[in-house]
Design an enzyme around this catalytic site. Structure first.
Site, PDB file in Angstrom:
ATOM      1  N   CYS A  79      37.968  34.650  47.937  1.00  0.00           N
ATOM      2  CA  CYS A  79      37.079  35.329  48.875  1.00  0.00           C
ATOM      3  C   CYS A  79      35.655  34.758  48.810  1.00  0.00           C
ATOM      4  O   CYS A  79      35.424  33.657  49.255  1.00  0.00           O
ATOM      5  CB  CYS A  79      37.126  36.844  48.632  1.00  0.00           C
ATOM      6  N   HIS A 167      42.708  38.308  48.730  1.00  0.00           N
ATOM      7  CA  HIS A 167      42.657  38.738  47.324  1.00  0.00           C
ATOM      8  C   HIS A 167      44.060  38.759  46.704  1.00  0.00           C
ATOM      9  O   HIS A 167      44.820  39.691  46.937  1.00  0.00           O
ATOM     10  CB  HIS A 167      42.053  40.148  47.233  1.00  0.00           C
ATOM     11  N   GLU A 169      44.797  39.361  43.741  1.00  0.00           N
ATOM     12  CA  GLU A 169      44.854  40.293  42.607  1.00  0.00           C
ATOM     13  C   GLU A 169      45.263  41.704  43.014  1.00  0.00           C
ATOM     14  O   GLU A 169      45.661  42.490  42.172  1.00  0.00           O
ATOM     15  CB  GLU A 169      43.503  40.325  41.874  1.00  0.00           C
ATOM     16  N   GLY A 222      41.273  59.501  15.749  1.00  0.00           N
ATOM     17  CA  GLY A 222      42.612  60.012  16.042  1.00  0.00           C
ATOM     18  C   GLY A 222      43.135  59.429  17.343  1.00  0.00           C
ATOM     19  O   GLY A 222      44.306  59.568  17.669  1.00  0.00           O
ATOM     20  N   VAL A 224      43.815  56.238  20.255  1.00  0.00           N
ATOM     21  CA  VAL A 224      44.533  54.970  20.185  1.00  0.00           C
ATOM     22  C   VAL A 224      43.615  53.797  19.795  1.00  0.00           C
ATOM     23  O   VAL A 224      43.934  53.012  18.903  1.00  0.00           O
ATOM     24  CB  VAL A 224      45.200  54.659  21.555  1.00  0.00           C
ATOM     25  N   ASP A 225      42.449  53.710  20.447  1.00  0.00           N
ATOM     26  CA  ASP A 225      41.612  52.523  20.269  1.00  0.00           C
ATOM     27  C   ASP A 225      41.116  52.370  18.830  1.00  0.00           C
ATOM     28  O   ASP A 225      41.246  51.296  18.230  1.00  0.00           O
ATOM     29  CB  ASP A 225      40.402  52.556  21.222  1.00  0.00           C
TER      30      ASP A 225
END
Ligand code: XMP
Length: 509
Positions: A79, A167, A169, A222, A224-225
């Protein structure tokens, strides 16, 4: 890093999506703002130029120097990226006369072009632009058109430079991922070796090198990350990682003990700090949601700072920052946003002055989960619903007392365990209970009651930005409501929140 793809961000809302599609092809990539092109380009095997809200013809539009990139390695302009390369290389970009927004279909594809391998006439693409490429740049060869867009794709003869007006994506470009594969694998010869196992291996090596014998403190939540970040660091530096898990007294029922046990079971060097009283004291009498958040943030920093000081000679602060947080904080408008946060370093608590190590700062959320699975972390922990940092404090409307926290923990526990028992937990993105500042009249036996009302909320979402309430089975709601009213003293009414976001938010405060 080998096999790295550079995505130059010109500010399009879709730039992150390009990165996700590339990663889905098991290819590693990094997004860099157009005005901060990495000095060492030898690490990159190909470059993708993103879209942008600007017109290339505008004076304040992004106009970076691409002389180190274009013609030197395979380049794909998307684009704005396509228009930019046309505009400054002898082509012509002008406002479009026809509507070039939304779905379109390729009506012409040049034959025998590996760029369009396995993509056929009629393929649907997604357009979103108001300028159009009227004349191709020097050496430009038209590769594809749609009914309205003559130069929907081109390449530059003698270079490995490709450009598309649409695009690839976005989901609506049905062959978009194939096109990216044709470019990255077929033309740029980038290897598809970006897998969670590979990531773990590479990251552990680089953490060993970076941190060496240094000590790292890391706050576990506590979630996930922070858990995945801790397990990775633990694999790299073992006991030199000091994890701190603070109980702010606003966690779910038994969460502190259970999660602490789990962490210890994973072999993490973790210290649980029960600071419930400190948090409740600080919250005493505060009703305003933002004031509550500030008080909790402040006390957390105090507690963490105290604990970090107990570890001798710390060098690093470990964090579970993930990629979307990083991209959001580096604005394409320039590096000023990142400079600001360092201004008042003098006034920061000591731990914030440490060097920062963030092993997940290049991963998207779903990649963090996959890396967690590859590290052998319990799937139940990885599949946890998001839970806000201020915890139950923003689900108790109005002021907070220990008794209100107890009531809400009981209610929440019945709701969440019920979702698990009924096999509904994984169908819901986030769920919780809210304690309302409302008493209502009820009757129990022959007695009139005047007790609390709670709301249940369960939403489906992908990122928390938009959400809709979940159509939970009536039988489940009926059983849950009965259980709550029968088992939790102080509650005589349960309601279910049927509001979508927007306009409502997920949390009530
Ligand atoms: P809202 O309520 O804005 O929430 O629709 C979107 C997501 O963000 C979480 N949330 C927070 N997380 N600190 C956090 O760490 C906060 O103050 C906070 N407020 C909302 C919310 O749980 C949901 O996942």
């Amino acid at each position: 890093m080998q096999n790295n793809v550079l995505i130059l961000d010109f500010g399009s809302q879709y730039t992150q999506l390009i990165a996700r599609r590339v990663r889905e092809l098991n290819i590693y990539c990094e997004i860099h703002p157009y005005n901060n092109i990495p000095e060492n380009l030898s690490d990159f095997k190909a470059t993708i130029l993103s879209g942008s809200p600007f017109s290339v013809r505008a004076e304040d539009a992004p106009h970076p120097d691409l002389s180190g990139i274009k013609g030197k390695m395979p380049v794909l302009g998307v684009c704005y990226g396509a228009q930019y390369m046309a505009h400054f290389n002898g082509g012509n970009v002008s406002p479009s006369n026809t509507r070039e927004y939304g779905r379109a279909n390729l009506s012409f594809i040049k034959e025998n072009e590996s760029f369009f391998n396995d993509i056929h006439i009629g393929s649907q693409v997604w357009m979103s632009h108001s300028d159009t490429i009227k004349q191709l740049p020097e050496g430009g060869v038209k590769l594809a058109s749609t009914a309205d867009v003559e130069n929907a794709a081109y390449k530059i003869e003698g270079e490995e430079t490709y450009a598309i007006q649409f695009h690839p994506e976005v989901y609506h470009s049905t062959d978009g991922k194939k096109l990216l594969e044709n470019f990255l694998v077929g033309i740029a010869k980038v290897k598809q070796d970006w897998t969670p196992d590979n990531f773990v291996e590479m990251t552990v090596e680089s953490l060993k090198e970076k941190v060496g014998d240094g000590k790292v403190v890391l706050g576990l939540s506590g979630g996930v990350d922070s858990t995945v970040a801790a397990v990775l660091l633990n694999k790299a530096i073992g006991k030199n990682l000091y994890c701190i898990f603070v109980n702010n007294g606003l966690l779910r029922k038994n969460e502190f003990e259970n999660v602490l046990d789990q962490y210890e079971g994973m072999g993490l060097n973790v210290k649980g700090v029960d600071a419930t009283a400190r948090f409740l004291d600080a919250l005493d009498g505060i009703e305003d949601p933002e004031e509550k958040r500030k008080a909790i943030g402040r006390v957390f920093i105090e507690v963490f700072d105290d604990e970090a000081h107990l570890v001798q000679d710390v060098d690093w602060l470990g964090q579970g920052t993930i990629y979307p947080d990083v991209i959001e904080s580096i604005s394409v408008k320039g590096p000023s946003a990142t400079i600001k946060s360092h201004h008042n370093v003098g006034g920061l608590p000591d731990f914030m002055k440490l060097k920062v190590v963030e092993p997940l700062n290049m991963l998207f959320k779903d990649e963090v989960r996959r890396v967690g699975a590859s590290l052998g972390i319990d799937p139940e922990l990885l599949g946890r619903h998001p839970f806000p940092g201020p915890g139950l404090a923003i689900r108790i409307l109005g002021d907070i007392t220990a008794e209100k926290v107890r009531i809400l923990q009981e209610v929440d526990d019945i709701f969440i365990s019920g979702l698990k028992t009924w096999g509904l937990y994984d169908k819901v993105w986030q769920a919780g209970a809210i304690l309302l500042p409302v008493n209502s009249v009820g009757v129990m036996g022959d007695e009139r009651t005047y007790e609390k009302c709670v709301a249940l909320r369960a939403v489906e979402s992908t990122d928390g930005m938009t959400a809709d309430w979940v159509n939970l089975p009536y039988e489940f709601l009926q059983k849950t409501s009965n259980d709550i009213i029968n088992k939790v003293k102080g509650v005589n009414r349960v309601v279910y929140d049927i509001s979508s976001k927007p306009p409502a938010t997920i949390e009530w405060e």
